[in-house]
Design an enzyme around this catalytic site. Structure first.
Site, PDB file in Angstrom:
ATOM      1  N   HIS A 122       0.896  -1.247   0.118  1.00 27.21           N
ATOM      2  CA  HIS A 122       0.098  -0.037   0.103  1.00 27.21           C
ATOM      3  C   HIS A 122       1.058   1.245  -0.025  1.00 27.21           C
ATOM      4  O   HIS A 122       1.771   1.284   0.826  1.00 27.21           O
ATOM      5  CB  HIS A 122      -0.842   0.192   1.242  1.00 27.21           C
ATOM      6  N   TYR A 159     -10.212   7.751   1.446  1.00 30.64           N
ATOM      7  CA  TYR A 159     -10.151   6.214   2.181  1.00 30.64           C
ATOM      8  C   TYR A 159      -8.643   5.953   1.502  1.00 30.64           C
ATOM      9  O   TYR A 159      -8.152   6.321   0.601  1.00 30.64           O
ATOM     10  CB  TYR A 159     -10.922   5.255   1.134  1.00 30.64           C
ATOM     11  N   HIS A 214     -13.106   0.877  -3.228  1.00 31.14           N
ATOM     12  CA  HIS A 214     -13.857   0.603  -1.911  1.00 31.14           C
ATOM     13  C   HIS A 214     -15.186   1.032  -2.034  1.00 31.14           C
ATOM     14  O   HIS A 214     -15.802   1.548  -1.102  1.00 31.14           O
ATOM     15  CB  HIS A 214     -13.130   1.674  -0.804  1.00 31.14           C
ATOM     16  N   HIS A 314      -7.508 -10.776   0.014  1.00 30.60           N
ATOM     17  CA  HIS A 314      -7.437  -9.683   0.906  1.00 30.60           C
ATOM     18  C   HIS A 314      -6.498  -9.943   1.786  1.00 30.60           C
ATOM     19  O   HIS A 314      -6.550 -11.277   2.314  1.00 30.60           O
ATOM     20  CB  HIS A 314      -8.874  -9.639   1.503  1.00 30.60           C
ATOM     21  N   GLU A 341      -2.165  -9.549  -1.138  1.00 27.49           N
ATOM     22  CA  GLU A 341      -2.079  -8.053  -0.405  1.00 27.49           C
ATOM     23  C   GLU A 341      -1.300  -8.313   0.768  1.00 27.49           C
ATOM     24  O   GLU A 341      -1.276  -9.264   1.708  1.00 27.49           O
ATOM     25  CB  GLU A 341      -3.585  -7.614   0.086  1.00 27.49           C
TER      26      GLU A 341
END
EC number: 4.2.1.-
Length: 404
Positions: A122, A159, A214, A314, A341
């Site tokens: 991220h 977000y 999202h 996820h 992820e």
């Protein structure tokens, strides 16, 4: 090999985690993750009050039978609480089975399908400049796949943004009330292509570029967005619209070739059957902790492989290191793997969960220790009691409650 003990632990070494520990009559233990961000105590209670007592005396080898018993036997099937609890049991039993076989879980599943697991990180920034700096930092770490989010001019909250520069992103807010954030679709649609343009102009196309929407857009807005960013060759756009209306993804598909990833909130194969069967998505993001553990995820991945849909599970740090360890074994084995992820964990978290995985130049490996290759320090965990925390809610600028 009878189960003699099943214990549930809720600990907060920076974030709340729910851990299940199953012990057999031979003293072999297995760990499972049951973390459900913002609803941890619901899953802990479901495990403690309903599943754990019914595990005692069962044969730990009978993983499929136990899975079916807790899924069908509850009558009230599916749902995030039920499936997170079943997932933890399943994960722990596979940990035990692999330890008994004296092999890492990925070997028990059928062996490695690749040398390493490509993970994506991220990157964030309150401005394009900050986002580019964060991108460069992760590029230097060797990541081959990078998710990028950015603050949007004119919006107080967006977000994927950390509370301050240089801080890790933490969506949940501690306390008894969720944070309310504002959202403007038009500002987002106008600004976000500028971010991707800046990334590609500065760094080129060597890395896979990902972005999380999202659930914020309507189907036609998502189609418009996907079409507008095609020149940036995105690896995927994630959760473009709420997936309860699965038919709406057909509209998005008709207008853009930008790949679509969906599924982090799904908890069974039935949640994604139509999306996969009609090839309305490219990556399925279900996770071991919420979709039935190893057993449930194998069904989803096998079904997805028939339609050339790949996994992209996820895996932020609101799922515990136990899930991450299990996911890496699953990813190393599963033939139709796409990407995993990986947000990373704080030193404090990893002290509670000593692990065996490694990271090298954008790829991770679960290690070759028997089982999941992860441990749980109960004494240290007890020093970090549960702290109430909730994910935010979103409102449009006129006050209408929206999808967070």
């Amino acid at each position: 090999m009878k189960i003699v003990r099943a214990e549930v632990f809720v600990t907060c070494p920076g974030r709340n985690f729910v851990t299940l520990k199953i012990t057999t009559e031979d003293g072999i233990t297995g760990l499972g993750d049951a973390t459900l961000n913002g609803r941890e105590l619901s899953v802990a209670s479901y495990l403690q009050d309903h599943l754990c007592p019914q595990l005692i005396g069962r044969d730990a080898h009978r993983i499929e039978d136990i899975w079916q018993f807790f899924y069908k036997g509850a009558y009230w099937r599916r749902g995030p609480v039920t499936m997170s609890a079943i997932s933890a049991v399943d994960m722990a039993l596979w940990d035990i089975k692999a330890k008994v076989a004296n092999m890492p879980l990925y070997q028990l599943l059928g062996g490695a399908s690749r040398e390493g697991v490509m993970v994506y990180c991220h990157t964030t920034g309150h401005s394009i400049e900050e986002a580019l700096d964060d991108y460069a930092r992760h590029q230097e770490l060797g990541f081959k796949a990078i998710r990028v989010q950015c603050g949007i001019p004119g919006m107080k909250t967006t977000y994927g943004m950390s509370k301050g520069k240089g801080l890790a992103y933490e969506p949940a807010t501690k306390g008894q009330w969720p944070e309310e954030q504002l959202w403007s679709t038009e500002k987002y649609l106008d600004f976000m292509p500028k971010l991707f343009d800046a990334v590609r102009n500065k760094f080129g196309f060597d890395e896979h570029l990902l972005h999380d929407m999202h659930h914020r857009l309507t189907p036609i807005e998502a189609a418009r967005f996907g079409k507008s960013i095609e020149d940036y060759r995105m690896f995927w756009m994630e959760d473009p619209t709420p997936a309860e209306n699965q038919e709406c993804f057909r509209l998005i598909r008709q207008h853009t070739v930008t790949p679509i990833a969906v599924g982090e909130v799904f908890n069974s194969i039935w949640d994604c059957k139509q999306l996969i069967e009609e090839q309305l998505i490219d990556y399925i993001r279900t996770t071991l902790t919420h979709a039935g553990g190893i057993t449930g995820m194998r069904r989803i991945a096998d079904f997805a492989s028939l339609y050339q849909v790949r996994t992209g599970s996820h895996g932020p740090s609101d799922l515990s290191p136990v899930c991450m360890a299990a996911a890496l074994h699953f990813d190393l084995w599963v033939p139709n793997f796409g990407v995993q992820e990986y947000m990373g964990y704080s030193e404090q978290m990893l002290e509670v969960f000593p692990h065996n995985w490694t990271f090298d130049n954008g790829y991770m490996h679960p290690g070759d220790k028997p089982g999941l290759g992860i441990e749980f320090d109960e004494k240290l965990a007890a020093k970090y009691p549960y702290e109430p925390a909730y994910l935010p809610v979103a409102r449009l600028e006129d006050g209408t409650l929206w999808n967070w």
